[in-house]
Enzyme design. Sequence first.
Site, PDB file in Angstrom:
ATOM      1  N   GLU A  75      19.504  55.874  26.108  1.00  0.00           N
ATOM      2  CA  GLU A  75      20.754  55.299  25.720  1.00  0.00           C
ATOM      3  C   GLU A  75      21.106  54.271  24.276  1.00  0.00           C
ATOM      4  OE1 GLU A  75      23.197  55.165  29.914  1.00  0.00           O
ATOM      5  OE2 GLU A  75      22.447  53.291  29.051  1.00  0.00           O
ATOM      6  N   ASN A  91      27.907  55.521  36.366  1.00  0.00           N
ATOM      7  CA  ASN A  91      27.637  54.256  36.012  1.00  0.00           C
ATOM      8  C   ASN A  91      29.412  53.684  35.839  1.00  0.00           C
ATOM      9  OD1 ASN A  91      27.226  51.145  35.876  1.00  0.00           O
ATOM     10  ND2 ASN A  91      26.170  51.562  33.922  1.00  0.00           N
ATOM     11  N   TRP A  92      29.575  53.133  36.666  1.00  0.00           N
ATOM     12  CA  TRP A  92      31.123  52.359  37.900  1.00  0.00           C
ATOM     13  C   TRP A  92      31.073  51.438  36.729  1.00  0.00           C
ATOM     14  CZ3 TRP A  92      32.842  54.178  43.245  1.00  0.00           C
ATOM     15  CH2 TRP A  92      32.430  55.434  43.414  1.00  0.00           C
ATOM     16  N   LYS A  93      30.382  50.399  36.200  1.00  0.00           N
ATOM     17  CA  LYS A  93      30.263  49.111  35.567  1.00  0.00           C
ATOM     18  C   LYS A  93      30.969  47.930  36.426  1.00  0.00           C
ATOM     19  CE  LYS A  93      29.168  51.246  31.164  1.00  0.00           C
ATOM     20  NZ  LYS A  93      28.243  51.584  29.838  1.00  0.00           N
ATOM     21  N   GLY A 119      29.416  56.411  31.622  1.00  0.00           N
ATOM     22  CA  GLY A 119      30.042  55.750  32.004  1.00  0.00           C
ATOM     23  C   GLY A 119      31.344  55.937  31.748  1.00  0.00           C
ATOM     24  N   GLY A 120      32.313  55.460  31.065  1.00  0.00           N
ATOM     25  CA  GLY A 120      33.268  55.848  30.702  1.00  0.00           C
ATOM     26  C   GLY A 120      33.595  57.235  32.121  1.00  0.00           C
ATOM     27  N   SER A 147      28.778  58.070  25.757  1.00  0.00           N
ATOM     28  CA  SER A 147      29.630  58.776  25.881  1.00  0.00           C
ATOM     29  C   SER A 147      29.557  60.178  25.834  1.00  0.00           C
ATOM     30  CB  SER A 147      30.137  58.780  23.863  1.00  0.00           C
ATOM     31  OG  SER A 147      30.076  57.688  23.810  1.00  0.00           O
ATOM     32  N   GLY A 177      30.149  53.684  25.291  1.00  0.00           N
ATOM     33  CA  GLY A 177      31.698  54.025  24.871  1.00  0.00           C
ATOM     34  C   GLY A 177      32.912  53.447  23.393  1.00  0.00           C
ATOM     35  N   GLU A 199      23.673  46.536  28.184  1.00  0.00           N
ATOM     36  CA  GLU A 199      24.876  45.297  28.643  1.00  0.00           C
ATOM     37  C   GLU A 199      24.031  44.686  28.994  1.00  0.00           C
ATOM     38  OE1 GLU A 199      27.823  47.775  30.339  1.00  0.00           O
ATOM     39  OE2 GLU A 199      28.181  49.190  28.236  1.00  0.00           O
ATOM     40  N   HIS A 248      19.596  47.963  31.732  1.00  0.00           N
ATOM     41  CA  HIS A 248      21.130  48.590  30.861  1.00  0.00           C
ATOM     42  C   HIS A 248      21.372  47.970  29.364  1.00  0.00           C
ATOM     43  CE1 HIS A 248      25.307  49.987  29.684  1.00  0.00           C
ATOM     44  NE2 HIS A 248      24.680  51.205  30.348  1.00  0.00           N
TER      45      HIS A 248
HETATM   46  P1  PGA Z   1      29.526  55.111  28.045  1.00  0.00           P
HETATM   47  O1  PGA Z   1      28.333  54.956  29.234  1.00  0.00           O
HETATM   48  O2  PGA Z   1      28.991  56.885  28.883  1.00  0.00           O
HETATM   49  O3  PGA Z   1      30.884  54.742  28.423  1.00  0.00           O
HETATM   50  O4  PGA Z   1      28.954  55.469  27.090  1.00  0.00           O
HETATM   51  C1  PGA Z   1      27.111  55.102  28.938  1.00  0.00           C
HETATM   52  C2  PGA Z   1      26.109  53.981  29.850  1.00  0.00           C
HETATM   53  O5  PGA Z   1      26.238  52.615  29.627  1.00  0.00           O
HETATM   54  O6  PGA Z   1      25.571  54.129  30.784  1.00  0.00           O
END
Ligand code: PGA
Length: 256
Positions: free
Chosen positions: A171, A11-13, A238-239, A217, A177, A99, A97
Amino acid sequence: MNERRPMIAGNWKMNLNVKESLDFARTLLKETAGVEETDVLVAPPFTALRAVGETLAGSRIFLGAQNMHWEAGGAFTGEISPSMLLDAGCSHVILGHSERRSLFGETNEMIDRKLGAALQAGLIPILCIGETLEEREGGRTFAVIEKQLEESMKGLLKTGSMPDSVILAYEPVWAIGTGKTATPEQAQEVHGFIRKWLGRTFDPGLAAKIRILYGGSVKPDNISELMAKEDIDGALVGGASLKAQSFVPIVKYARI
Ligand code: PGA
């Protein structure tokens, strides 16, 4: 061993412009060529979907969007419809998600509508659920997860069935993150709970087929121990999905 095919999704956000996305997609194509044991998916920002979709066309890497609206079209400024995502080359869409839930006010009810619209349009949803730190510390993890499942799958519950293509992602919000990963045992505990709920609510045969990804993470050095757990079928990253040096080893976890 179960019959579920592992999936590693990035997920490149809100990162990477079109050129950066294309460069990265080409690198991933090269560096993951030959990976057949695991499904790979990337979810770039909307502006890069079409270009990345053209680059990935015919490859084994799936294209997903990070969000969508449930309506087919009309006066919804700033929103994107399911058919627009299909048109851009998407096969999957991430829904709910944390966020989206915490920063943009998405409710289970909205996510339920999105889930129905995605399935109707022929997109494969990746439905995200997870508890906050406060909820975990208050001993409410399972109650929160169950409520999210019940309310964001209300439409499916009404029909009494669920396509086995639907993907779930657990998640824990406190692990996203933050560098704090749930331990494999903590993750497995919730994944097992989700699968049992699916078995009880739909049927055990279906529950055995549904892929449940872990997110929060995920890194090259913790992917293998997470994937070793019975009910963890992949990762939503994510990251670490933004750089080949971290995403490729996660995709190739089974070979390390
Ligand atoms: P993260 O994000 O790997 O940066 O913790 C995961 C996500 O939000 O899908």
